[in-house]
Design an enzyme around this catalytic site. Structure first.
Site, PDB file in Angstrom:
ATOM      1  N   PHE A 502     -50.643 -34.469   8.922  1.00  8.35           N
ATOM      2  CA  PHE A 502     -50.195 -35.829   8.630  1.00  8.35           C
ATOM      3  C   PHE A 502     -51.053 -36.485   7.570  1.00  8.35           C
ATOM      4  CE2 PHE A 502     -53.369 -38.470  10.749  1.00  8.35           C
ATOM      5  CZ  PHE A 502     -53.956 -37.585  11.645  1.00  8.35           C
ATOM      6  N   CYS A 503     -50.449 -37.473   6.902  1.00 10.38           N
ATOM      7  CA  CYS A 503     -51.174 -38.312   5.939  1.00 10.38           C
ATOM      8  C   CYS A 503     -50.811 -39.759   6.244  1.00 10.38           C
ATOM      9  CB  CYS A 503     -50.804 -37.921   4.505  1.00 10.38           C
ATOM     10  SG  CYS A 503     -49.076 -38.256   4.100  1.00 10.38           S
ATOM     11  N   GLN A 504     -50.851 -40.619   5.251  1.00 13.53           N
ATOM     12  CA  GLN A 504     -50.570 -42.024   5.522  1.00 13.53           C
ATOM     13  C   GLN A 504     -49.080 -42.283   5.705  1.00 13.53           C
ATOM     14  OE1 GLN A 504     -52.750 -44.258   6.206  1.00 13.53           O
ATOM     15  NE2 GLN A 504     -51.526 -46.128   6.172  1.00 13.53           N
ATOM     16  N   GLY A 506     -46.535 -39.659   4.743  1.00 14.87           N
ATOM     17  CA  GLY A 506     -45.749 -38.432   4.853  1.00 14.87           C
ATOM     18  C   GLY A 506     -45.672 -37.603   3.605  1.00 14.87           C
ATOM     19  N   TYR A 530     -49.101 -41.389   9.355  1.00 13.88           N
ATOM     20  CA  TYR A 530     -49.901 -42.224  10.257  1.00 13.88           C
ATOM     21  C   TYR A 530     -49.268 -43.601  10.415  1.00 13.88           C
ATOM     22  CZ  TYR A 530     -53.933 -44.906  11.955  1.00 13.88           C
ATOM     23  OH  TYR A 530     -54.753 -45.710  12.674  1.00 13.88           O
TER      24      TYR A 530
END
Lengths: 541, 541
Positions: A502-504, A506, A530
């Site tokens: 995951f990142c901020q 997607g 996130y």
């Protein structure tokens, strides 16, 4: 031809004026129970909040202006109390004189709308509703000197009402039985609206019910007492179909009048439009209630065409709706995830958080967008968005794509107007198309925010590919940080087994997931990143 | 697999990053002649105007960041000087060292873009253009101390440039050979843009050409001398297709590289994307140049899919474009009236001037919208809009409807998000549908602004159905005033013969025309009303 129209607001008045343009010779009688015809329903909360300053601005037409321009016989404060479908007549009561009389018709249009639902609680007669100009006058009067208010119901109207009470410096509590605001939207998309309301001083009581209304307060089911100089009921509406029901017209399971594609009721020469009818759902084809102004206006015009013999067909309803609340906009079209889930219909979900316009141009603000897609056909089933500028545009484009049958993946092809202050070279809508295509072709797999606890519990390694700074500011419990730009070299540090990336929002997660997959790992990307997880879990915890 | 990409901005860089996500193992070399890759082309004028304050904001990626994240071998200041399609190699010149070398490829993507056209005029070497970061640096330097500027060309970039020069307090003249600004739009839709520019202090010389450029001025063909500390050429671009041409690749009539639906050039293993290629027009299916950032980005991603063997197809181009200038927005999609006329293609025209949101909600501003429809099929051929907020939304919705094949009349069915601050219960787009349907079914006939002189000359009676106050403030010469609300009783005052009806925007005219028609008169409505006529005639007189 004599046409009688019962109800003189959105649907009824659209029918009357269109019919006049089509049939100069027709006799057109509009019977309206209230004091006013053709008023600005959707403006009522904004008048109370002082955004619309003049009461006259709400009154779009008068019986006199309509007689002059359209030769309509408009009678306000005239209530239809009975309908004889066989004898083709209605019994009308003049509310001022009390006199009753019979009005015959060749064709009848029922546009009686919907009434606010008021639950039978002790003291509830003090509670006000907001459906017409008389209501607005009552609320305006009650507002004089009011320091506190309780709005019951956190649907679109309840939220608008709360916003406008805050504008009037009234201490406002919204009591909502459900666990989120804006029931037509999904929890993670509604959560920012709840946060925005709280940030602007609205007290929000979710999962709470009223048990009684007292002189200057209300009591909740947990016995708490909330001060309330003013109580507004906004828990929903029900079709005003009693007249039709008593006349033996077919009524649907939702309580609305049943009409066909040409807005004909079960009785010959009787038509119905607007909030009082059950509409055909665009996704399922089934009956549903859609008490929205745009549908009412459209059906009003359309029924005039039908009466005039034109080949008009009422299209199915997508229930596109929008809300502005403080600095936030939330909008939806089609079906929500929870509705699809409840119906047992398969679907695919996409979340993104694009900037409304190019990031390098000033004041670029991120929005959240959600798309629901039929996994078998790639059909768009619904969309939701929340954010600032540009939310309305994206939902309108998606509603149009849905109406036009454009598959989700082909959203990538849409040529939308781009300059940096208006969008991005790859518009948020195009990006949804790219994401949908990646899912459709299997180029990427994603997991939803509510699925990751199970994944982690069964041994998946959660990898946060954001920067160390972002990671330090808050991440998903149990995740390790491995920034995207180092991932290629450091992928070996991730233990064997499935990887939850995951990142901020997607997007970096997408790149990371593709990389890990090509390196032979079983990787899956957290859809919406996130941010979706945080919005959703903040809302449900 | 080794993929070489020539050109590292919109199309090239989209191709490179997408290809990396699809093929971790590929060797990807990006050769960029300029100093920068992946910069914000569309932001350049706004940096000069100070809207975008930091130069770094324009630089979205660097070779280093791209190497780190996507393992791309990006070489700036490396120009491809020759292409050998048979031997599958390019000759590259390192612009710093002067060294030349050969780079082989398995697959080649040409994304060389388009160059600004600079006409061969005396002194023209002093003129600057605005295509890349080096250009912007040159203009920024020239702006220091400049008090006057001439922009040559009133297309989208020329107008943006003029706006931003005014932001810098530079006295600015725009010289345009054509008789209107924004050639892709029709004269009556472009006229408000010209007015807006003049109102903000831009001098606009239409129908004028430069004959020479001197040290601090330019000379026009009528011998006038215009002060110009700075001269910017923005008369258009031409595809940078010399490399492809010299390599024997097929070049189209517009000078762009010919590609098929999978972006393949006439040479195997060589692809081309973006401003350098000829695209397939959505309306005619013919080749055309569409030098727009959204198309370039889309094709860049798509060509990576093609190279990776995915079943990607390049869709036809609608050429949707938008411009913000001072407080005005102008946008277009599909074909204009003049283009349809020039092509001899039949069409139907609709103008309207709706409010961007409900009139009763504050700050409702009218926009002008134009729709072009195929009279045989009801297909949408193009749309234009000019106004304030909400112009971008309506053009995007119309572009989407066009892409989805929604017929013009069915725009009435679109369920667009309505609350009073965002739209109207009958949205401007719905209204276009109603108008198109009225024309399609023959419920109404309309006449265009440029047709009424002939009508009046041949005996039609022009009737202005607005109020006496509106009539007194200005009307069409020869018209008599007969307010709509009195028309039913006073229609007999209009002498026998055809009647040309008009109001302010066309809506009251529609009602009046319907009324007169039903009274047996030969009535026709002026499409778009007085306002379209005034915009158009002010522009051409």
């Amino acid at each position: 031809m004599k046409v009688v129209i019962v109800g003189g607001v959105a649907g009824g008045m659209s029918a009357a004026t269109r019919l006049r343009r089509l049939r100069e010779s027709a006799e057109i009688v509009v019977l309206e129970r209230g004091d006013h015809v053709s008023f600005a329903n959707c403006g009522l909360p904004y008048y109370l909040g002082g955004v619309i300053q003049k009461r006259e601005a709400l009154l779009l037409q008068t019986p006199e202006s309509l007689a002059e321009r359209f030769r309509l016989d408009v009678r306000v404060r005239h209530e239809v109390v009975a309908l004889d479908p066989v004898g083709r007549s209605v019994t009308v009561r003049d509310l001022d004189s009390g006199r009753e009389y019979v009005e015959s018709f060749d064709e009848l249009v029922l546009s009686t709308g919907a009434a606010a639902i008021v639950p039978p609680l002790p003291g509830v007669e003090r509670a006000l509703v907001l459906r017409d100009v008389a209501d607005v006058d009552r609320v305006a009067e009650a507002l004089g000197g009011a320091r506190s208010a309780v709005v019951v119901g956190a649907g679109f109207i309840g939220v608008e009402m709360a916003e406008n009470l805050v504008r009037r410096q009234v201490s406002t509590t919204v009591v909502e039985r459900g666990t989120q605001v804006l029931a037509p939207m999904d929890v993670e998309m509604a959560a920012p609206v709840a946060a925005e309301m709280r940030e602007h001083g609205v007290r929000l009581e979710l999962g709470a019910e009223l048990t009684r209304v007292d002189a200057d307060s209300v009591t909740l089911s947990d016995r708490r007492v909330i001060p309330a100089d003013l109580v507004v009921m906004a828990i929903g509406v029900r079709p005003e179909s009693a007249l039709a029901r008593e006349a033996g017209l077919e009524i649907g399971s939702g309580g609305g009048i049943v009409v066909d594609e040409r807005l004909r009721t079960s009785a010959p020469h009787i038509y119905a439009v607007g909030d009082v009818v059950e509409k055909r759902d665009a996704v399922s084809g089934q009956s549903m209630l859609v008490p929205l102004a745009n549908a009412a206006n459209r059906q009003g015009r359309l029924v005039a065409d039908v009466i005039a013999g034109l080949p008009a067909i009422d299209p199915p309803a997508q229930a596109t709706a929008i809300l502005g609340v403080f600095d936030l906009t939330a909008a939806t079209t089609g079906w929500s995830e929870k509705r699809l889930r409840a119906a047992g219909r398969p679907f695919r979900v996409l979340h993104s958080h694009p900037f409304a316009h190019a990031g390098y141009y000033p004041d670029a603000r991120a929005m959240s967008v959600k798309l629901l897609v039929d996994p078998a056909t790639d059909e768009i089933l619904g969309a939701q968005a929340v954010g600032g500028d540009g939310v309305d545009k994206r939902i309108d484009v998606l509603a149009t794509a849905m109406a036009g049958g454009i598959p989700a993946s082909r959203l990538m092809d849409l040529e939308l107007a781009y300059a940096p202050q208006f969008g991005s070279a790859k518009d948020p809508v195009n990006m949804l198309g790219y994401m949908a295509d990646n899912l459709r072709t299997g180029a990427i797999r994603t997991v939803q925010w509510h699925e990751i606890d199970d994944m982690i519990a069964t041994g998946a390694h959660a990898v946060d590919v954001r920067s160390p700074e972002e990671f330090a500011a808050g991440s998903i419990p149990g995740a390790r940080n491995l920034p995207l730009d180092e991932l290629r070299d450091r992928a070996g540090e991730i233990p064997a087994g499935p990887v939850l990336v995951f990142c901020q929002v997607g997007q970096r997660g997408n790149t990371a997931t593709r990389l890990l997959t090509q390196l032979g790992r079983d990787a899956i990307n957290l859809d919406g990143g996130y941010r979706t997880w945080r919005d959703a879990t903040a809302a449900v915890r």
